[in-house]
Design a protein around this motif. Structure first.
Motif, PDB file in Angstrom:
ATOM      1  N   TYR A  89      46.795  40.125  40.909  1.00 25.74           N
ATOM      2  CA  TYR A  89      45.626  39.266  40.706  1.00 25.74           C
ATOM      3  C   TYR A  89      44.392  39.931  40.087  1.00 25.74           C
ATOM      4  O   TYR A  89      43.543  39.261  39.530  1.00 25.74           O
ATOM      5  CB  TYR A  89      45.216  38.610  42.039  1.00 25.74           C
ATOM      6  CG  TYR A  89      46.200  37.571  42.490  1.00 25.74           C
ATOM      7  CD1 TYR A  89      46.311  36.361  41.800  1.00 25.74           C
ATOM      8  CD2 TYR A  89      47.031  37.789  43.585  1.00 25.74           C
ATOM      9  CE1 TYR A  89      47.222  35.392  42.210  1.00 25.74           C
ATOM     10  CE2 TYR A  89      47.942  36.830  43.999  1.00 25.74           C
ATOM     11  CZ  TYR A  89      48.030  35.629  43.313  1.00 25.74           C
ATOM     12  OH  TYR A  89      48.927  34.680  43.706  1.00 25.74           O
TER      13      TYR A  89
ATOM     14  N   VAL B 227      41.888  36.586  36.457  1.00 24.81           N
ATOM     15  CA  VAL B 227      40.960  35.483  36.187  1.00 24.81           C
ATOM     16  C   VAL B 227      39.915  35.899  35.151  1.00 24.81           C
ATOM     17  O   VAL B 227      39.573  35.152  34.246  1.00 24.81           O
ATOM     18  CB  VAL B 227      40.252  35.015  37.486  1.00 24.81           C
ATOM     19  CG1 VAL B 227      39.497  33.720  37.230  1.00 24.81           C
ATOM     20  CG2 VAL B 227      41.237  34.847  38.633  1.00 24.81           C
TER      21      VAL B 227
ATOM     22  N   ILE C 198      41.553  35.610  47.218  1.00 21.77           N
ATOM     23  CA  ILE C 198      42.767  34.838  46.959  1.00 21.77           C
ATOM     24  C   ILE C 198      42.976  33.880  48.125  1.00 21.77           C
ATOM     25  O   ILE C 198      43.111  34.310  49.272  1.00 21.77           O
ATOM     26  CB  ILE C 198      43.996  35.767  46.841  1.00 21.77           C
ATOM     27  CG1 ILE C 198      43.752  36.813  45.734  1.00 21.77           C
ATOM     28  CG2 ILE C 198      45.256  34.954  46.563  1.00 21.77           C
ATOM     29  CD1 ILE C 198      44.575  38.063  45.922  1.00 21.77           C
TER      30      ILE C 198
ATOM     31  N   GLU D  50      36.260  37.452  41.095  1.00 23.18           N
ATOM     32  CA  GLU D  50      37.397  36.617  40.703  1.00 23.18           C
ATOM     33  C   GLU D  50      37.871  35.809  41.913  1.00 23.18           C
ATOM     34  O   GLU D  50      38.054  36.361  42.995  1.00 23.18           O
ATOM     35  CB  GLU D  50      38.556  37.496  40.216  1.00 23.18           C
ATOM     36  CG  GLU D  50      38.246  38.274  38.949  1.00 23.18           C
ATOM     37  CD  GLU D  50      39.429  39.128  38.501  1.00 23.18           C
ATOM     38  OE1 GLU D  50      40.113  38.730  37.547  1.00 23.18           O
ATOM     39  OE2 GLU D  50      39.666  40.191  39.124  1.00 23.18           O
TER      40      GLU D  50
ATOM     41  N   VAL E 230      40.813  33.038  43.222  1.00 25.87           N
ATOM     42  CA  VAL E 230      42.088  32.389  42.926  1.00 25.87           C
ATOM     43  C   VAL E 230      42.351  31.368  44.023  1.00 25.87           C
ATOM     44  O   VAL E 230      42.529  31.729  45.186  1.00 25.87           O
ATOM     45  CB  VAL E 230      43.245  33.419  42.898  1.00 25.87           C
ATOM     46  CG1 VAL E 230      44.565  32.720  42.592  1.00 25.87           C
ATOM     47  CG2 VAL E 230      42.957  34.516  41.884  1.00 25.87           C
TER      48      VAL E 230
END
Ligand SMILES: Nc1ncnc2c1ncn2[C@@H]1O[C@H](COP(=O)(O)OP(=O)(O)O)[C@@H](O)[C@H]1O
Ligand SMILES: [Mg+2]
Lengths: 478, 261
Positions: free
Chosen positions: A166, A170, A224, A253, A255
């Motif tokens: 991950y 992004v 996340i 970022e 997710v």
């Protein structure tokens, strides 16, 4: 009135003290060696170092952007130190008792007594001081729920698979100049993972503080939310008062996998510089989230600090029926400049986005909203609603709105409303005639203006944000 | 001071707005408990008088004096005059979007209590008195939650002004055409609000164009303000005469700029 405003705007920055914490700081300068050293002090695995070096090479090929409606002296990237850690951090504290008391006092001065928060608010706090994460409270309780909340430097070791998957997914390394720099030199930040179907049992929170002189802060946050999970996260930021500009180039970022929901709130109060515009933080931040099917990401920000802000928390609405929200209050005064807004990229069908932006300008400041709403060809039935309101205090400040709309799907609906108003003499006179002093009156009027955004903040932070506005506005009338 | 028992004393007051003389030698003494009605043609300076007394920015006092309960009013900031007990009900109440009426009222009351060295009321205590005041002026309690005057009708705004007066308990209330534009029911609500607050401690200046309000609020004195000064004073019967005959017989030549509102 203008003269009174000017005079009175000369107020003190409340968080502008320097802590007497002993620290280990790199010499200023940036080259591959420095990156290797950062990676080494952090004991990073090889893949992480490679990732950084790749980013560094990308960054070297890039040029600093200049499209924002801000004007500042360019940063000398060789004059910045890229790593600073309080010395006592070398043997990481296992609990609050082991944390340098001076550090804890710093947080207390900032109004975040960790110990008290731990007991009263039930907020889990990760505090990042200059470049390293100091302490993460409430870990155990979170672990029970399967939630991971730890410094990202620790996650590199403990959860390499999640990171490899991950990190940079992004906000790619190449995304922009400051993001690429962050990839190369980030030193710490927070990592959050919420497992499938779990509702995080408490608000998660990070406080960032830049203490050392000539250091940049490059934190990196990765959240996340696995399928069907839910998390609310808050970050707060302050810095001491310095004559030099300091750089803050973070990357966040998010997710949100299918049916997940992430609520990300920011209360930013970096040092804004003095009345002449000397000193202050350059806040060049890249924040972006990706929403999978039925997921929702909500950004709420209260921005009162920094001398220059360049920030566009965005949502990529990839999955069908996903939702993106952006609620923002940006206040500028003195010579502050803010160019902030959001990007909503509608890719999936029936995706929805809402943008509520409240800009408040006082003194000689400049406050710009810049927003992009893009409807991709596949965004059948997508909708956006944007509302941008500007409030002017005095007549030497500026408010600007730059809305960009790109619609490639005729069924998509984009609505935009914009207003500009002033704190009027009539309103001030009414308040004063009822016995309210002018400062309280301004802060009350401004708080009223921001109400739609404040109600999106977690309860305890809404109060804090209101107070912060009040402090920031102190002396904005005579 | 000519008389200890005077609440408001205005002596030979001259004041201007944007370099233009508007108040031109105003004299008025008001004792505690008295109700004075002020009538007069548009543009005479009635609203200006209220603004000058309450200290609004842009209204300059050129000469003369004004005191409230023996204190020099003209020397004080706007909010200090309010805390000293001066209340102005506005001819055109302004909206403050997003600030709830309840918050606005509480902050006002707290500010005045603090100035008097009194403790502020708890939210619960205040809510109780605020609800009571709502009832008195016939506004639904839901108006406490709405933004100050936000989307209120003309009549609701005026009733909201009276509600503020009830909660602030001022010594001197200046009501600037609070009855203008109201239907008869709303006007009665306003009149009842005022009458309920009449006491031997509290005085009123009621600016109005209409005799009908004075049928409900019985004034002790009626004054005619024309061209910046009081040109005639009398008792309640003067208002009736004015209603019947207009102001022309008072020999004040209306100037062109006095014809505007
Ligand atoms: N802010 C202002 N700027 C310029 N002229 C003003 C202002 N306020 C009032 N005036 C003038 O002062 C005079 C008196 O106005 P006002 O006190 O409103 O009268 P009244 O309330 O008796 O109708 C009028 O000629 C009006 O045009
Ligand atoms: Mg008038």
């Amino acid at each position: 009135m203008t003269e009174q405003i000017d005079k009175a705007l000369a107020r003190e920055y409340e968080a502008g003290f320097v802590s007497a914490v002993e620290s280990e700081t790199f010499e200023p300068g940036l080259n591959e060696d420095v990156i290797r050293r950062i990676s080494e002090v952090k004991g990073e695995p090889e893949w992480m170092l490679e990732w950084r070096l790749k980013a560094f090479r990308v960054w070297q090929e890039m040029e600093e952007p200049n499209w924002a409606h801000v004007d500042y002296e360019k940063v000398d990237f060789q004059a910045i130190s890229y790593y600073s850690a309080p010395k006592s951090m070398k043997d990481k504290p296992k609990s609050l008792d082991e944390v340098d008391p001076e550090l804890l006092r710093t947080y207390e001065k900032l109004g975040i007594p960790l110990v008290e928060q731990q007991m009263l608010a039930g907020v889990a706090v990760d505090a990042v001081f200059d470049s390293v994460s100091v302490v993460t409270t409430f870990r155990e309780k979170l672990e029970e729920a399967g939630v991971i909340f730890c410094p990202i430097s620790e996650a590199v070791h403990k959860y390499p698979e999640l990171l490899k998957k991950y990190l940079g997914s992004v906000v790619p390394t190449k995304d922009n100049f400051f993001a690429a720099l962050n990839c190369a030199v980030f030193t710490d930040g927070s990592f959050v993972y919420i497992p499938k179907g779990v509702r995080c049992p408490m608000e998660l929170s990070t406080y960032f503080r830049i203490n050392e002189q000539n250091t940049g802060q490059f934190e990196r946050t990765l959240i996340i939310a696995d399928e069907g999970s839910h998390v609310s996260y808050l970050e707060g930021c302050t810095a001491p008062q310095r004559d030099e500009n300091q750089l803050h180039a973070a990357v966040v970022e998010l997710v949100a996998l299918d049916d997940a929901e992430i609520k990300y709130s920011t209360v930013q109060n970096w040092y804004p510089g003095d009345e002449e515009g000397k000193g202050g933080i350059y806040n060049f931040v890249t924040k972006r989230g990706i929403c999978h099917t039925n997921a929702k990401i909500s950004w709420t920000q209260v921005e009162t600090g920094s001398s220059v802000t360049w920030k566009y928390p965005s949502c990529v609405l990839k999955g069908d029926n996903s939702i993106g929200e952006f609620y923002s209050v940006a206040l500028t005064r003195g010579r502050q400049q803010a160019d902030t807004g959001t990007k909503m990229i509608h890719i999936g069908k029936n995706t929805k986005s809402t943008i509520i932006s409240k800009g408040i300008s006082a003194g000689k400041s400049n406050n710009s909203y810049r927003g992009l709403v893009r409807m991709n060809p596949g965004a059948q039935g997508a909708r956006n609603f944007t509302q941008c309101d500007s409030l002017l205090i005095g007549d030497q400040c500026g408010a600007h709105t730059f809305p960009y709309v790109e619609s490639r799907n005729p069924s998509a609906i984009v609505e935009h409303e914009a207003t500009t108003s002033k704190v009027s003499d009539d309103q001030m006179f009414l308040c004063q005639q009822r016995g309210i002093d002018p400062e309280k009156a301004v802060s009350m009027i401004v708080n009223g203006f921001c109400k739609e955004v404040f109600k999106e903040l977690p309860m305890e932070f809404a109060v804090e944000a209101g107070k912060l506005l009040e402090i920031s506005l102190e002396g904005s009338v005579g | 001071m000519s008389n200890e028992n005077v609440l408001l004393s205005i002596k030979d007051l001259h004041a201007s707005v944007e370099e233009k003389n508007i108040i031109k030698g105003l004299n008025l003494d008001i004792k505690p408990g008295e109700v004075h009605a002020i009538m007069g043609p548009n543009g005479a300076g009635k609203s200006t008088m209220g603004y000058v007394l309450s200290g609004r920015d842009g209204y300059t006092v050129d000469s003369g004096s004004a005191s409230l309960a023996g204190e020099d009013l003209l020397d004080m900031d706007v909010e200090d005059r309010a805390r000293a007990g001066l209340f102005l009900a506005f001819q055109y109440p302004v909206e403050i979007p997003g600030v709830s009426n309840l918050e606005f009222l509480k902050v006002s009351v707290d500010a005045q209590r603090e100035a008097r060295g009194e403790e502020s009321l708890t939210s619960a205590e205040f809510l109780k008195v605020a609800k009571e005041a709502c009832k008195q002026v016939n506004l639904p309690v839901s108006f406490l939650k709405r933004g100050v005057n936000e989307g209120f009708s003309g009549g609701e705004k005026k009733r909201n002004e009276i509600m503020q007066m009830i909660l602030l308990k001022p010594k001197l209330c200046i009501l600037d055409e609070t009855d203008s534009g109201l239907d008869i029911d709303a006007m009665q609500v306003v009149a009842n609000g005022v009458n309920s607050q009449r006491s031997s401690e509290r005085s009123f200046i009621v600016v109005t164009h209409y005799q009908r309000l004075l049928d409900y609020i019985k004034p002790d004195f009626v004054h005619v303000l024309a061209d910046g000064k009081i040109v005639k004073s009398g008792d309640a019967s003067l208002a009736k005469e004015l209603e019947e005959q207009g102001y022309a017989w008072l020999q004040t030549e209306p100037k062109e700029d006095e014809l505007e509102d």
